[in-house]
Design a protein around this motif. Sequence first.
Motif, PDB file in Angstrom:
ATOM      1  N   TYR A 148     -63.780 -10.488  50.632  1.00 50.05           N
ATOM      2  CA  TYR A 148     -62.322  -9.968  50.689  1.00 50.05           C
ATOM      3  C   TYR A 148     -61.876  -9.133  51.980  1.00 50.05           C
ATOM      4  N   GLU A 149     -62.964  -8.747  52.881  1.00 52.24           N
ATOM      5  CA  GLU A 149     -62.525  -8.328  54.075  1.00 52.24           C
ATOM      6  C   GLU A 149     -62.032  -9.458  55.044  1.00 52.24           C
ATOM      7  N   LEU A 150     -62.763 -10.693  54.983  1.00 51.50           N
ATOM      8  CA  LEU A 150     -62.553 -11.535  55.697  1.00 51.50           C
ATOM      9  C   LEU A 150     -60.931 -12.294  55.400  1.00 51.50           C
ATOM     10  N   MET A 151     -60.604 -12.356  54.263  1.00 50.39           N
ATOM     11  CA  MET A 151     -59.691 -12.761  53.504  1.00 50.39           C
ATOM     12  C   MET A 151     -58.625 -11.803  54.143  1.00 50.39           C
ATOM     13  N   GLU A 152     -58.537 -10.487  54.321  1.00 50.71           N
ATOM     14  CA  GLU A 152     -57.613  -9.595  54.690  1.00 50.71           C
ATOM     15  C   GLU A 152     -57.425  -9.865  56.127  1.00 50.71           C
ATOM     16  N   LYS A 153     -58.588 -10.115  56.937  1.00 56.06           N
ATOM     17  CA  LYS A 153     -58.388 -10.184  58.468  1.00 56.06           C
ATOM     18  C   LYS A 153     -57.532 -11.507  58.707  1.00 56.06           C
ATOM     19  N   MET A 154     -57.720 -12.487  57.890  1.00 56.29           N
ATOM     20  CA  MET A 154     -57.017 -13.923  58.010  1.00 56.29           C
ATOM     21  C   MET A 154     -55.312 -13.800  57.456  1.00 56.29           C
ATOM     22  N   GLY A 155     -54.937 -12.407  56.847  1.00 50.81           N
ATOM     23  CA  GLY A 155     -53.684 -12.228  56.590  1.00 50.81           C
ATOM     24  C   GLY A 155     -53.283 -12.745  55.153  1.00 50.81           C
ATOM     25  N   LEU A 156     -54.597 -12.702  54.456  1.00 52.73           N
ATOM     26  CA  LEU A 156     -54.155 -13.253  52.959  1.00 52.73           C
ATOM     27  C   LEU A 156     -53.929 -12.178  51.885  1.00 52.73           C
ATOM     28  N   PRO A 157     -52.949 -12.229  51.009  1.00 55.94           N
ATOM     29  CA  PRO A 157     -52.776 -11.078  49.956  1.00 55.94           C
ATOM     30  C   PRO A 157     -54.213 -10.776  49.086  1.00 55.94           C
ATOM     31  N   ILE A 292     -51.607 -18.836  46.951  1.00 57.10           N
ATOM     32  CA  ILE A 292     -52.948 -18.867  46.566  1.00 57.10           C
ATOM     33  C   ILE A 292     -53.592 -17.431  46.825  1.00 57.10           C
ATOM     34  N   ILE A 293     -54.040 -16.981  45.579  1.00 61.70           N
ATOM     35  CA  ILE A 293     -54.654 -15.656  45.837  1.00 61.70           C
ATOM     36  C   ILE A 293     -56.347 -15.535  45.495  1.00 61.70           C
ATOM     37  N   PRO A 294     -57.089 -15.052  46.465  1.00 67.71           N
ATOM     38  CA  PRO A 294     -58.403 -15.065  46.538  1.00 67.71           C
ATOM     39  C   PRO A 294     -58.889 -14.423  45.122  1.00 67.71           C
ATOM     40  N   TRP A 295     -60.160 -14.749  44.604  1.00 66.98           N
ATOM     41  CA  TRP A 295     -60.931 -13.871  43.379  1.00 66.98           C
ATOM     42  C   TRP A 295     -62.132 -14.390  43.298  1.00 66.98           C
TER      43      TRP A 295
END
Length: 637
Positions: A148-157, A292-295
């Motif tokens: 989740y931290e990497l998803m945030e760093k790449m600008g994803l909700p 798309i939202i990561p989960w």
Amino acid sequence: MIKNRIVYTSMAILLLLFGVMVAVLPNLGIETKNTEYSYETLVFNKSKVTTVDIEIPQEDWEDMLENAADEELKQGNITINGKTIENVAIRTKGNLSLRSVVNSDSDRYSLKVDFDYYDDNQSLYGLKKLNLNNNYSDSTLMREYISYELMEKMGLPTPAHSYMYVTVNGEERGLYLGVEAVDETFLANNYGSNDGFLFKPDGTGSDLKYISDNIADYTGIGLKTNEDNIEDSKLTEMLDAINNGGDIEQYIDVDEMLRYFAVNTALVNLDSYQGNMKHNYYLYENNGVFSIIPWDYNMSFGGFGAGGGGMGGGNLNQMRGNTDKELPEGETEKNAETPAIKQPQGGQPNGDQPPEGQSNTEQPQEDQSNGDQTQEGQPNANRNKGNFDMGGGMSSNLMADSAINFSITTPVSGTTLEERPLLNALLSNETYRAKYESYLEQLATTYLTEDYIQSITNNLAMLLTSYEEADPTKFYTTEQFLEGVAGDNSLPEFAKQRSTSILKQLSGELVVETSATAQNNMGMPNGDTNNEGNGNQMQMPDDFDPSQLPEDFDPSQLPEDFDPSQMPEGGMGNEQGGGDKGGPMQRPDGNGGPNQGNGQATQEATIDKSTVLTATASFSFLVAALLFVFRFNRRGR
């Protein structure tokens, strides 16, 4: 006199209207984001371990544990960092992981807390639902958090997330990862509106293949919001576009999805759309455009088995039990793409080659107990707690070649690109593929690096070690937990080797070939190699629905062959990590323990665009009205 009275009355009314607009309009589905007093900082404070105390009638709690697979809601109270919310709904949660724990000697279940189930207006600083994840199959306790931290760093909700130590009726349950639910609150916070359509695909249609223009044919598409207006959704038009060559930019946020798939590929997260399970993602349609939202990332870092991404524990018929779920007519076992490494400039790739010829058959086990009892007939609530290998731990297979050198060109496992039309439509376009590769390069040089991941694991080790040691229900030993922090078999080492492989694949120095051959030997979670005695591998068909698993399904377990690595330089001293490792853990609730003080994360206060526009419009209206009154007053004189 009369005119002045009218003027003053008009001004008072205008001021009153302005106050009402400022107070009411921000609450009409428009919410602020990352403010000092939001749940994102007050509940999900990453600088400390949040205290979660649950109070529930003891008989209800025991019934929940004994019948965990039913996921029945129970009413209780919850106190988080001293803030008590009464009359909340609590239940067990999970799918395959839930059933796996049911059929184990553990009662460490993931939990879901619904703050507004009994009262629509109730929340915790705006948070309506909270997931408490038990870190199933992850001895590091860090895979999901880092992902989740990497998803945030790449600008994803990305859902808010932080670690939480849970008690129930005063009894310690242990260290969990708290994760925000993807719901209307999340949508309003991240998209400025929750009026669209939220989908959680899992089942028929979750591969996003075009079936027809009738949305009812997509029975596994999982609509979560705005159900009454489903006929207004552009879902089937989007599916037609990505499958049949339409203008996909009209229907999907291309750049966001490229970033998502780049992170997913870099992390080798195959319990996802890119694997044979084709689930663990959300789609949100806002004004006809899909995001798309990561989960669910407890199986990232190759934890699902990059050689095919299967779950251990028997053949498909045994897993399905007596369910009536069948393969679609004319459909057989799906072809998968088996990686084969070429070294154009010589040398051996990183990692060990997996053994060949594993069997995919299994003899049925005798006298299996039902999901609620042990073999001695004791209820789950009385099971022995403690160390318990769920499979997927940090074994030597973290460095398996199939994960380290997972293909970035054909980033699927247990299936083919053609069977995943959303990803295929993106990577078939040269412009999109170039952008996807640029995001992979950014990850490999900035975020998925040994130094960056090492800094995260070191900080988390200092924060979590005393809690992990005190955890009475944990699945793994402290040595296994620390193995993931640093050393030859750690998450930073995975990042080092994986990022090297990505850069070599991008440059052409390393070619990972794939061939459409049947995958008869699906890997166990993070264990597709070196499983002596585990010849019970299985193949998942493309339409496999995990919700159809029988309650008595019990996945195979990996042998405990762990080799703990050394702690990171500087250790995990008490002055940093807190707590007395030799005695009971001190909790962070004001009574001593790690990270005392408010520990409030410093975040820049930002407000979403809708709120800014609302405030600007209100202020403009007030100024215009006051000017009108002023001019009217002058004319009156």
